[in-house]
Enzyme design. Structure first.
Site, PDB file in Angstrom:
ATOM      1  N   GLU A 427      -2.514 -40.716  54.161  1.00 35.70           N
ATOM      2  CA  GLU A 427      -3.734 -40.851  54.191  1.00 35.70           C
ATOM      3  C   GLU A 427      -4.204 -40.105  55.225  1.00 35.70           C
ATOM      4  O   GLU A 427      -4.130 -39.893  56.795  1.00 35.70           O
ATOM      5  CB  GLU A 427      -3.997 -42.546  54.178  1.00 35.70           C
ATOM      6  N   ASP A 500      -2.965 -46.214  57.279  1.00 37.56           N
ATOM      7  CA  ASP A 500      -3.437 -47.111  58.259  1.00 37.56           C
ATOM      8  C   ASP A 500      -3.437 -48.432  58.254  1.00 37.56           C
ATOM      9  O   ASP A 500      -3.612 -48.572  56.936  1.00 37.56           O
ATOM     10  CB  ASP A 500      -5.085 -46.125  59.021  1.00 37.56           C
ATOM     11  N   ASP A 502      -6.290 -50.381  58.253  1.00 39.32           N
ATOM     12  CA  ASP A 502      -7.044 -50.932  58.085  1.00 39.32           C
ATOM     13  C   ASP A 502      -6.915 -51.008  56.704  1.00 39.32           C
ATOM     14  O   ASP A 502      -6.366 -51.146  56.053  1.00 39.32           O
ATOM     15  CB  ASP A 502      -7.508 -50.107  58.672  1.00 39.32           C
ATOM     16  N   ASP A 504      -9.469 -49.846  54.426  1.00 38.74           N
ATOM     17  CA  ASP A 504      -9.086 -48.135  53.832  1.00 38.74           C
ATOM     18  C   ASP A 504      -8.361 -48.385  53.536  1.00 38.74           C
ATOM     19  O   ASP A 504      -7.594 -47.958  52.287  1.00 38.74           O
ATOM     20  CB  ASP A 504      -9.638 -47.479  54.310  1.00 38.74           C
TER      21      ASP A 504
END
Ligand code: 0RA
Length: 638
Positions: A427, A500, A502, A504
Site C-alpha cells: 500500500e 498499513d 489502519d 484504509d
C-alpha cells in the site's frame, strides 16, 4: 449388568478423545483459527437457540459480547434436558456439551444443519473455549455446569430457582487456539439480522458491552424475508411497486422466496438452507434461476415481447438487477464446497424448480402489470448484452495484436518463478519505495498500489476488474482470472499483502481478498496468499530495539523493561511509510524472522461478505459500517 463405573470411564475416554481431536484440528470443525473461525463459535451456539425457535418453543434470544472476548447467548426455549443419561450416567446436559456426536441426537428439529462446518454443536465450541459456563432453567430450577477446554469441572448442580425455562451459555474462546479473539460486532450483528429476517417470530437482542455506552440493537422483523428484500434493495431504483412473495411446501421441503428488480447491473442474491447462508450457491439457487428463466421466457413469447425469430432470454438477462431472498428448509442437506456453503442435493433442485415455476407463473398470470415491467427490464439487459458482445469482440481482436507486458510499477525479482519467490503488494508509493530498497531482490518482487483503488465504492467488482491497478496485479501474477485462471502460470510462490494497520489498510486487504476469492480462488485454496504483519511499536532501550506486533506484546515488553528499571522510548508506527528500508526488511519482510498470516478460504469468504457491505447497494449499512470502524483499528478481513 454392566458395571456403571466402567461404563462411565469408557464414556469419559470417548469424550476426551473427541475433545482432543477438535483441539488438534480446529480448522476441520470451525473452518479456521482466524477471525472467521472465531465468529463461527458464536453462530454455532446461536443456531442451537434458533433450532428451538423453529420448533416453536422459543421467541427470544439475547447475544452479548463483553470485554475480554466473552460471549453470552441466552434463550427462552425449553432448556437443554438435564436428566441423567441412562447409559453414560451423567446429565444429558453434560453429554450435549462434551460428546462430539451428541448434537444431532439432541436436536429438536427435522431441519438439520449438520454436515461439515454447520451444526457441529456446542461441544466443539466448548472444546475450543478457555472456559464455558452453561445455565439451564428447567423443572423450576437453575442448573449449572462449568467446563475448561471442554472438560467438565464438576457435576451439574442446582444453583437456584426459576419459574421460566431457557438456556444461557457463556464462553471465552481459547487464545491458545485462535490467532485473534477480536470479535467484530458488525459480523455478529449481520448474522443475527439474517436470522431475525428468516425467523420472523423471534426477537434477537444484541449487546456489545465493550463499547461505552453499550451498543444495543433489537432485531425483529414482522415482514420476514419481504422486509429483508426491502433492506437489500434500499438505495437502488426499484422496478416493481412491491416485492413478489412465493412459498410452497412439498413433504418436508419448504421454500419461501421474495424478489424485486432494480436498475442495478448485478444480481443481489441471498440464499439460505435451514438458515445457513449458502454463499457458494448450489442446487436450490440453480433451480430458482432456471425456473425464472423458463417462466419469463414463456410469458415473453406468450405476450409477444419475444417475437418468433428472437432468441430466448439468457439466465444472465434474467438475473441482471434481480434482488432476491430464497430460504429453503429441507431435512437432510448436503453441504459442499470449500466453505461448506453450497447445497449439493440434486433431488431438491428438481422438485424446487417445479414448485417455483408453478407459483411464479400463477402469480404473474394475475399480476400483468408487474409482469410487463419486469419483461421490459429483462429485454433491456438482453439488448445491452448483445451490444456489449459486439464491442468486446472488436477489442479482443485489437488486443490480440498487441502483447501484454508487465506493469511499469512492478519491481520484479531476479529469480522469479522459483520456489521461494514472493510478490509483495504494498500500500502506498512511499512504503513501496522502502520495500524496493529493503527487499531481497533475488526472490522478492514489489508492486506498489495506491489507496485510491478503493474509490470504486459502489461500482462493484465488474468495474473494479477494469481498474488499472487491479489489472497490474492480475498481469503481475500471470494467472489470468475467472474461467481463464491457470494456477500453473503463477509467477510467484507467495503473494503477500502488505498494508498499513489502519482502516484504509484493512479496506485494501478486504478488497484484494475479495478479488482473489471471486476470481482467483485457487490462489487461496492452495495457500498462496498471505498478509504481512508489520509491527505496531518500536521500543528502544539501552541501545537496543525491540518490536511489538500487538498491544499485549507491548505490555509484556514494557513490564519486563520496567522491572529492570531501564529507560525506554516507544515509537508507534502509524503506517509502513514510517519505517526506513532496513526496518521494513528487519520487521516485516525478512523470511527468517517476519510474522505473516496465511489467508484461509474462510477468511477470504468473510472479506467477500464485508465487501458486499462496503460496495453493495445498501447505503445505510455501508455508512454505518464505515463510521463504526473509522475510529478503531480492526482486522476487517482476517
Ligand atoms: C433437545 C430437547 C429439549 C431442548 C433442547 C434440545 C434445547 C437445546 C438448546 C440449545 C440451546 N438452547 C436450547 N434449548 C433447548 C427439550 C425437550 C423437552 O423439554 O421435551
Amino acid at each position: 449388568m454392566i458395571n456403571s463405573e466402567e461404563n462411565y470411564d469408557a464414556s469419559s475416554i470417548k469424550v476426551l478423545h473427541g475433545l482432543e481431536a477438535v483441539r488438534k484440528r480446529p480448522g476441520m470443525y470451525v473452518g479456521s483459527t482466524g477471525s472467521a473461525g472465531l465468529h463461527h463459535l458464536v453462530s454455532e451456539i446461536v443456531d442451537n437457540s434458533v433450532d428451538e425457535v423453529m420448533g416453536g418453543f422459543c421467541d427470544w434470544i439475547k447475544v452479548e459480547v463483553s470485554p475480554g472476548s466473552i460471549v453470552t447467548v441466552e434463550d427462552n426455549g425449553r432448556g437443554i434436558p438435564v436428566d441423567e443419561h441412562p447409559e453414560e450416567h451423567k446429565s444429558a446436559l453434560e453429554v450435549v456439551m462434551t460428546d462430539l456426536h451428541a448434537g444431532a441426537k439432541f436436536s429438536n428439529t427435522i431441519y438439520k444443519t449438520s454436515g461439515g462446518l454447520h451444526g457441529v454443536g456446542a461441544s466443539v465450541v466448548n472444546a475450543l473455549s478457555e472456559w464455558l459456563d452453561v445455565f439451564v432453567k428447567r423443572n423450576g430450577h437453575i442448573y449449572h455446569q462449568r467446563y475448561e477446554k471442554g472438560i467438565s469441572q464438576a457435576p451439574v448442580e442446582i444453583v437456584g430457582d426459576a419459574s421460566e425455562t431457557g438456556t444461557k451459555t457463556i464462553f471465552k474462546p481459547d487464545a491458545t487456539i485462535f490467532h485473534t479473539l477480536d470479535f467484530d460486532s458488525k459480523i455478529i450483528e449481520n448474522r443475527l439480522m439474517e436470522l431475525a429476517f428468516l425467523n420472523k417470530n423471534v426477537t434477537i437482542e444484541f449487546v456489545d458491552s465493550r463499547e461505552e455506552p453499550n451498543y444495543r440493537k433489537i432485531l425483529h422483523f414482522e415482514g420476514g424475508i419481504n422486509e429483508y428484500l426491502n433492506y437489500l434493495s434500499h438505495g437502488s431504483k426499484i422496478i416493481m411497486d412491491k416485492p413478489i412473495y412465493l412459498s410452497d411446501k412439498s413433504g418436508d421441503t419448504t421454500f419461501e422466496l421474495s424478489f424485486n428488480y432494480t436498475d442495478d447491473y448485478d444480481e443481489t442474491l441471498e440464499a439460505f438452507v435451514n438458515n445457513i447462508n449458502t454463499v457458494e450457491g448450489g442446487t436450490h439457487v440453480s433451480a430458482m434461476h432456471s425456473a425464472f428463466t423458463k417462466v419469463f421466457n414463456d410469458f415473453a413469447r406468450k405476450i409477444g415481447v419475444l417475437k418468433k425469430n428472437d432468441e430466448n432470454f439468457k439466465s444472465s438477462d434474467i438475473r441482471e438487477g434481480l434482488v432476491v431472498v430464497l430460504s429453503v428448509k429441507i431435512p437432510e442437506p448436503q453441504f459442499e464446497g470449500q466453505t461448506k456453503a453450497k447445497l449439493g442435493n440434486e433431488e431438491i433442485g428438481t422438485s424446487l424448480n417445479y414448485m417455483i415455476q408453478d407459483r411464479l407463473s400463477e402469480i404473474l398470470e394475475i399480476d400483468q402489470k408487474n409482469l410487463k415491467k419486469v419483461l421490459d427490464r429483462i429485454s433491456q439487459a438482453a439488448e445491452a448484452r448483445i451490444a456489449s458482445k459486439k464491442a468486446r469482440e472488436m477489442v479482443r481482436r485489437k488486443n490480440a495484436l498487441e502483447n501484454t507486458s508487465l506493469p511499469g510499477k512492478l519491481a520484479d525479482c531476479t529469480l522469479m518463478g522459483t520456489e521461494n519467490s514472493e510478490l509483495f503488494i504494498v500500500e502506498g508509493d512511499s512504503a513501496g519505495g522502502s520495500a524496493k530498497q529493503g527487499r531481497d531482490r533475488n526472490i522478492q518482487a514489489i508492486l506498489p498500489i495506491r489507496g485510491k483503488i478503493l474509490n470504486v465504492e459502489k461500482a462493484g467488482m465488474e468495474k473494479l476488474l477494469k481498474n488499472e491497478q487491479v489489472n497490474d496485479i492480475i498481469i503481475a501474477l500471470g494467472t489470468n482470472i475467472g474461467d481463464d485462471f491457470d494456477i500453473t502460470k503463477l509467477r510467484y510462490d507467495k503473494i503477500i499483502i502488505m498494508t498499513d494497520a489502519d482502516v484504509d489498510g484493512a479496506h485494501i486487504r478486504t478488497l484484494l481478498l475479495t478479488l482473489f476469492y471471486r476470481y482467483m480462488r485457487e490462489l487461496v485454496e492452495n495457500g498462496k496468499v498471505y498478509a504481512a504483519m508489520p509491527p505496531l511499536y518500536r521500543v528502544s532501550y539501552s541501545g537496543k530495539h525491540l518490536y511489538a506486533y500487538s498491544d499485549e506484546e507491548l505490555k509484556i515488553m514494557l513490564d519486563k523493561i520496567k522491572s529492570e528499571s531501564k529507560n525506554y522510548d516507544i515509537q508507534r508506527y502509524k503506517g509502513l511509510g514510517e519505517m526506513n528500508p532496513e526496518q521494513l526488511w528487519e520487521t516485516t519482510m525478512n523470511p527468517q524472522n517476519r510474522k505473516m498470516m496465511k489467508i484461509e478460504i474462510e477468511d477470504a469468504e468473510y472479506a467477500n461478505s464485508i465487501f458486499q457491505i462496503l460496495m453493495g447497494n445498501n447505503v445505510e449499512s455501508r455508512r454505518d459500517f464505515i463510521s463504526r470502524h473509522a475510529s478503531t483499528v480492526t482486522n476487517l478481513d482476517v
